[in-house]
Design an enzyme around this catalytic site. Sequence first.
Site, short mmCIF file in Angstrom:
data_model
loop_
_atom_site.label_atom_id
_atom_site.label_comp_id
_atom_site.label_asym_id
_atom_site.label_seq_id
_atom_site.Cartn_x
_atom_site.Cartn_y
_atom_site.Cartn_z
N THR A 171 0.83 -1.19 0.00
CA THR A 171 0.00 0.00 0.00
C THR A 171 0.87 1.25 0.00
O THR A 171 2.02 1.21 0.43
CB THR A 171 -0.93 0.02 1.23
OG1 THR A 171 -1.84 1.13 1.13
CG2 THR A 171 -0.14 0.15 2.52
N ASP A 217 -7.54 -6.23 0.85
CA ASP A 217 -8.64 -5.56 0.16
C ASP A 217 -9.81 -5.54 1.13
O ASP A 217 -10.00 -6.48 1.91
CB ASP A 217 -9.02 -6.27 -1.14
CG ASP A 217 -9.83 -5.38 -2.06
OD1 ASP A 217 -9.77 -4.13 -1.91
OD2 ASP A 217 -10.54 -5.91 -2.94
#
Length: 158
Positions: A25, A89
Site C-alpha cells: 500500500t 482488500d
Amino acid sequence: MIYSRDIINFEHLRIKGNMKVVIGTHNRDKLKELMIAFSSEDLDIELLSLDAFPDVGDIPETGKTLEENALIKAREVNKVTKLPTLSDDTGLEVDALHGEPGVLTARYGGENCTYYDNVQKLLNELEKVPIPNRTARFRTVAAYVDKEFEITAEGYCD
C-alpha cells in the site's frame, strides 16, 4: 482500517524476526496501524511501504472477490520486490443489497468516482429499505505472499 490479531495470525504468517516485509500500500495510515500491530508481537520486522519501491506500478484490482484482489496485489508486489508481502482488500457488504457493493466498494459510484459519489449511490439504493434493515459489515481480507508460501485471512466489523 485497524488490523486485529484475528486478521493477522502471526503464527501462520511464518514471519520471523530480523526480516523485511513489504506492505502492499501507499497508505501511510495503514502502514502506521500495521507497525503498531507488529510491534505488539515483539517481532524484529522492518515494514516497508510501496513508496520504497517506485518500480511497483498501479496494480489493477481485477478479482471478483476481496481475497482475489488481496492476492493479486501481494503476488505482484512480491514478484517485483522479491520480498515477503502483506496486502489487503476491504469492502462494504450491505445485507439489503445482497452483499453489494462488496469488492466494488471503491468504484461503486462508477469509474473515477469520489467517496461522496459512492455514499450517494448507496443511500439512493437504500432509500426504500427501512432503517432497521440497513445492516452491513466491512470485510477485510489480508494476503501474505513470499517465495514459497501464500496465506489469506479475513476479518469483519458489523
